[in-house]
Structures are given as C-alpha cells and as structure tokens.
Design a protein around this motif. Structure first.
Motif, short mmCIF file in Angstrom:
data_model
loop_
_atom_site.label_atom_id
_atom_site.label_comp_id
_atom_site.label_asym_id
_atom_site.label_seq_id
_atom_site.Cartn_x
_atom_site.Cartn_y
_atom_site.Cartn_z
N ASN A 78 0.81 -1.21 0.00
CA ASN A 78 0.00 0.00 0.00
C ASN A 78 0.85 1.28 0.00
OD1 ASN A 78 -2.48 1.15 -0.07
ND2 ASN A 78 -2.70 1.26 2.15
N SER A 79 1.90 1.26 -0.81
CA SER A 79 2.76 2.44 -0.87
C SER A 79 2.56 3.16 -2.20
CB SER A 79 4.23 2.05 -0.77
OG SER A 79 4.43 1.28 0.37
N LEU A 80 2.77 4.44 -2.16
CA LEU A 80 2.55 5.26 -3.34
C LEU A 80 3.70 5.10 -4.34
CD1 LEU A 80 0.81 7.61 -4.59
CD2 LEU A 80 2.46 9.14 -3.52
N GLU A 82 4.87 6.91 -7.90
CA GLU A 82 4.60 7.96 -8.87
C GLU A 82 5.41 7.66 -10.12
OE1 GLU A 82 3.87 12.11 -6.70
OE2 GLU A 82 5.77 11.20 -6.21
N GLU A 94 0.01 8.00 -10.98
CA GLU A 94 0.44 7.46 -9.71
C GLU A 94 -0.49 6.34 -9.29
OE1 GLU A 94 0.05 10.94 -7.10
OE2 GLU A 94 -1.73 9.97 -6.29
N LYS A 96 -1.00 2.85 -6.11
CA LYS A 96 -0.52 2.23 -4.87
C LYS A 96 -0.20 0.77 -5.09
CE LYS A 96 -1.85 5.27 -1.36
NZ LYS A 96 -2.25 5.44 0.01
N HIS A 118 7.37 5.75 -2.79
CA HIS A 118 7.36 6.40 -1.48
C HIS A 118 6.82 5.39 -0.49
CE1 HIS A 118 7.98 10.46 -3.11
NE2 HIS A 118 7.27 10.02 -4.13
N GLU B 158 3.34 16.02 4.11
CA GLU B 158 2.54 15.04 4.83
C GLU B 158 2.03 15.69 6.10
OE1 GLU B 158 3.78 10.91 4.88
OE2 GLU B 158 5.63 11.50 3.95
#
Lengths: 238, 201
Positions: A78-80, A82, A94, A96, A118, B158
């Motif tokens: 579940n990480s982004l 891009e 982008e 996930k 990320h 963030e």
C-alpha cells in the motif's frame, strides 16, 4: 566488593596516569567489542534486515510491472508509486502497491519512465526504465500505440516476403504467418522465462542486503576512528 | 527511522546539518580520553543494531538503541551516532549522506533528553528504580525520535499528526524491546562497572 570498587573508582577518576587502571580499561573494552562482534556474527543468519527500500520494474506487453521491497524482503504494501517522464520530469500517473508490493500500469507514453516509490516514514527510492525498453514493450503486442504496431507489422511483412522469395519456402507456405509464429514463440518464452525472472529478482534482492563484509568493515572503521581520537586526545594532554 | 535521500527539502536538510554539527561539537568537547573507547563501542552497537529487524508491527522497523546510548553518553551521543549513521549510509545505503544531519538530530536529541531525565535516577536509585528509569529511557529514545522524524517530514507536505501516529504506532514494539534492553543493560552496568554511567559535565 563495594569498597574495592570505590578504590578502583578513585584511581580511575583521579589517576589518569595510572597505567594499571588504563590497562584494565582497555582489556575490558576489547572484551566488550569482541563480545559485540561475536554477537553480531551469531545473529547474522537469523536476523532479517530492514530500513532501506528498493524498487524494481520491467516493461512487457505494453504494461510496466513494478515491485517494491524493504531490504529485509518485506514487501512495501500500500505504498505510493509515482511515474514521471524521465526526460521532462512531467508526472504521468500514480498508484498504490498491492499486498505483495506490486504495481502495474499501462504504458502512458513512449519515453523513458522514472518510477518513484514512497514507502512510509521517509523511505524513498526510484527506478528508471530506459526509453528503449519501454518502446520495445509497446511495439510487440496490440496493446501498444498504433504507429508502433504498424511499424512492427511492416517489418514482419517485409521479412516474410523476403523469406518467400528465397529458395526454401519454409512454414509460411503452410498458411501460418510469421507474425503468428512470433506471437506463439513469445507466449511460450514468457511462460518458460517466468521462473528465471523470479529467481533473478530474488538474487537482486539478496545482493542488496548488507553482508558480513560491510558489517565488519564498519566496525573496523569505528575502531580506527577511536584510535585516531585517542591519539589526538593523548597528545594534547602532553 | 532513517530518512532517505531526496525526501526532504533543502532548508530542512541544512537546518538538520547545522543542528547536528552543533551537537557533535558539544559532544566532542565533553569527550575525554577515558570515555573514547566507550563512545566507540556504543557507536558499533548502534551501527549493528539497525540490522536487527523487529518482525512485529505493520512496517519494517529495527532496533535503534539511542536511549541506551544517550543515558550512557550524554552529549557524546552526537559524535557516536553521527559516525555510525555515516557508515550505515555508505555501507548499507540506510538513510543517505545528504539527510545525515537530520537523521543524526532525530536520533541523538532523544538520547540527550533521556540522559538529562534518567541518568540521575539510574545512578542514585535502587535496583528497581534504575531498571524502571532504564526502561523509560529506552522508550523515550525511540518515542521522541519518531516524533522528530514526523516533524522533519512535515515539510514534504505530509500531515504531522498522520505521520506521527503512523511512526509511533509502527515503533511501539521497538519501544518496548528497547526499553527492556536498556533496563537490562543499565542495571547490569551499574552492578559491574558503575563508573560507566557517570558522564563528565
């Protein structure tokens, strides 16, 4: 015992010139560092490593497949991710990663792609797919851009016409076009190569883990720095 | 807890580097001859500790030991940690050289705080008091470290609360384990070699 300690303490506190205290100290320090070393070696095979993320991607069939993992092998769930145009820096899309740290998408543009992963808490890494790799992946199958597709078709047609002109007519005569053969061969190759790619990915992953050389090297540096610091401090004292 | 290269903006990196340089200077000034080997041994311990992965929790976390280093070293925790972090960045690619300053500040500052709060009770208290103070020092080290990392990450856009919660939550297992390790280490050192706990002013 307590008294002895106190005496030793006094010697240690007051008498920096007392060689006995210093000797005891260095011996103890050496023992301590040896213990540290042994402990780290003992722990090596069982511990996993953390705290660096890596991303790897490859292009195939008009798609890009990316995979993110921490240095201990945990997937980045579940990480982004891009995706940028590596030349212009323009952000294309982008998304996930799923539960296995995987993310795939259709190639948005026939150019070199830069994927930035990320993971949480300030972890980040990137991977760049070359323009050549991306274009190859787009040209091969129907899912790619039309112009690429037609170019490939033209090439294969040229090749087949050359083949039919040659003295031995081969399989083309039996009604199977060379484009079809190409598709079949590719499909089989894909299937056969899948395990190999998996093994290669695993190897790449393992090679990124810090090994014994790095660990011992680092401790060596620290001991060396300690020596330098002690040298300078002792000289200043006179 | 290592922030990677290319995450933070230049002003944050520069601020971190300046703060770290200040801390290292104070630490080096306070470091006397007899303390050097201890600083080095603890630096090695910190260097290796980051390889010990804690498999509990949602994310990938490892031991930090900054609470233990802080209680034992006071301000000297700065030079000790900066050396270990540099080597981790070069040899393991953990963190990065540009983010070295920020990482040093976020891990060494909690150590200094732990020293000012818990060093005295560890030295003067009875066995259970020093064990408790040691445990608290370990927890503080990681806890405040996580909050500092969250502060550094605000600049990336963030939200502070979100990141702080995430990081603290991910580090709860580490905090407990570090607490236990620190408590064990300080009570052991107090029995065997109490002068290690004394830090020159």
């Amino acid at each position: 015992m307590k008294k002895q300690n106190k005496v030793w303490n006094m010697e240690y506190g007051a008498g920096t010139n007392c060689s006995l205290a210093r000797n005891i100290f260095t011996v103890r320090t050496l023992l301590l560092s040896a213990y540290c070393l042994l402990l780290s070696i003992y722990l090596l095979p069982t511990v996993a490593y953390a705290h660096k993320v890596s991303i790897y991607a490859y292009a195939e069939d008009g798609m890009v497949f990316a995979e993110g993992y921490f240095s201990d092998g945990t997937r980045t769930r579940n990480s982004l991710i891009e995706v940028f145009d590596a030349k212009t820096g323009e952000k294309l899309l982008e998304g996930k990663t799923d539960n296995e740290g995987k993310f795939s998408f259709n190639i948005p543009k026939a150019t070199s792609l830069k994927l930035v992963l990320h993971a949480s808490m300030g972890h980040r890494n990137d991977y760049t797919l070359s323009a050549k790799e991306v274009k190859e992946a787009m040209g091969i199958r129907e899912s790619g851009v039309r112009s690429q597709e037609s170019e490939v078709r033209k090439q294969t047609e040229e090749r087949s016409s050359r083949l039919s002109k040659s003295a031995t007519p081969m399989t083309i005569a039996s009604g199977v076009s060379s484009a079809e053969i190409e598709t079949i061969v590719e499909r089989i190759m894909d299937r056969k190569l899948q395990p190999v790619i998996t093994i290669l990915l695993k190897l790449k992953e393992n090679s990124e883990k810090p090994g014994l050389t790095e660990i011992l090297g680092g401790i060596g540096y620290i001991i060396g720095l300690m020596g330098i610091a002690m040298y300078f401090k002792s000289r200043r004292k006179g | 807890m290592h922030i990677s290269e290319g995450v933070l903006s230049a002003p944050v990196l520069v601020t971190g580097a300046l703060l770290a340089a200040g801390g290292v200077a104070i630490g080096l000034k306070k470091m006397d001859y007899e303390k050097i080997p201890e600083v080095a041994v603890l630096s090695s311990a910190f260097f290796v500790a980051s390889l010990i992965h804690v498999p509990i929790g949602p994310s990938s976390v490892h031991l930090v030991l900054n609470g233990l280093l802080g209680v034992l070293l006071g301000w000297m925790v700065f030079p000790s940690i900066v050396v270990a972090l540099t080597l981790q960045a070069v040899l393991f690619q953990f963190g990065g050289l540009t983010s070295l300053g920020v990482n040093t500040v976020s891990m060494a500052t909690p150590g200094v705080i732990a020293y000012y709060i818990f060093n005295l009770p560890i030295r003067k208290g009875n066995n259970s008091v020093s064990a408790l103070a040691g445990f608290a020092a370990g927890v503080t080290g990681v806890g405040i470290g996580a909050i500092l990392v969250a502060i550094a990450l605000i600049s990336t856009g963030e939200s502070f609360l979100g990141v702080a919660k995430l990081i603290l939550f991910a580090h709860i297992p580490v905090m407990i384990i570090e607490g236990i390790i620190t408590a064990f280490c300080v009570t052991f050192l107090k029995k065997v070699k109490p002068e290690v706990l004394e830090v020159s002013k």
